[in-house]
Design an enzyme around this catalytic site. Sequence first.
Site, short mmCIF file in Angstrom:
data_model
loop_
_atom_site.label_atom_id
_atom_site.label_comp_id
_atom_site.label_asym_id
_atom_site.label_seq_id
_atom_site.Cartn_x
_atom_site.Cartn_y
_atom_site.Cartn_z
N SER A 11 0.83 -1.20 0.00
CA SER A 11 0.00 0.00 0.00
C SER A 11 0.87 1.26 0.00
O SER A 11 1.64 1.47 -0.93
CB SER A 11 -0.97 -0.05 1.19
OG SER A 11 -1.99 0.91 1.05
N HIS A 22 -7.37 -5.96 0.57
CA HIS A 22 -6.20 -5.14 0.90
C HIS A 22 -5.50 -5.60 2.18
O HIS A 22 -4.57 -4.95 2.63
CB HIS A 22 -6.66 -3.68 1.05
CG HIS A 22 -5.57 -2.66 0.91
ND1 HIS A 22 -4.94 -2.40 -0.29
CD2 HIS A 22 -4.99 -1.83 1.82
CE1 HIS A 22 -4.04 -1.45 -0.12
NE2 HIS A 22 -4.03 -1.09 1.15
N ASP A 67 -9.99 -5.56 -3.80
CA ASP A 67 -9.46 -4.49 -2.95
C ASP A 67 -10.39 -3.28 -3.02
O ASP A 67 -10.64 -2.74 -4.10
CB ASP A 67 -8.06 -4.13 -3.43
CG ASP A 67 -7.30 -3.22 -2.47
OD1 ASP A 67 -7.92 -2.31 -1.89
OD2 ASP A 67 -6.08 -3.42 -2.33
#
Length: 276
Positions: A145, A254, A221
């Site tokens: 991320s 995620h 995600d």
Amino acid sequence: MQRIESHACSGGVQEAWSHASSALGCDMRFGIYLPPQARERACPVLYWLSGLTCTEQNFITKSGAQRYAAEHGLILVAPDTSPRGADVADAEGYDIGLGAGFYLNATQPPWSTHYRMHDYVVDELPALVDECFPTNKARAISGHSMGGHGALVIALRNPGRYRSVSAFAPIAAPSRAEWGQKAFSAYLGEDRAAWREWDASELIAGTSERLPLLVDQGDADEFLATKLRPELLREACAAAGHPLTLRLQPGYDHSYYFIASFIGEHVAWHAKALDR
């Protein structure tokens, strides 16, 4: 430095350390996994950069990477995600301030006093790790991320410093995505030309090194469309002829469930590059 924890793990040892950082002007913590091979010889290092809200603990407790590092003889180093302390600037929300350093060197007050995570990750932390632990000075870098953004940008900005780079669900084009635009406005100001120096999709065109990129992205995600934008990285790599393996993994979100599912493949990929 002060060792603050130590645990036997996969034949090696998982530790966490605290030290005074001159780059950031505060005390910092990092996790380090020493594989069993490190008792006999110097080993290469894979640096892991975590995402928003994380500390050094998320990766070392949730990823399960140690078993793979032990298999391949890699040291794992996972720093915190931002400077911390009573004098360190912060803001409301989780995506600016503490836990959200974005792995850049801030130029705008009040952030510029402490938020120099690029210099910390590239220079200060590796120098400390090489001095105090049995490394052979070969390095790779990865992250998730915000940390995936950091891994890509740091590798692209520092040709020759890393033998491989990978990312999980990176903020691939922060200049054109919600998280990045908010952070860049605060840390770098409103000059978008300055933003390009911290955006992997912008750096690709001018990089002097064709270091292959490995990126995994879950197609479930929730941040995919507005905050990650991997399609812009794909377009930039195609235009520049830069090698990219972008894998869209069906059903994955995620979370660290996603990371734990594919971290073994990433560690093996880095191990092959580090063994060259």
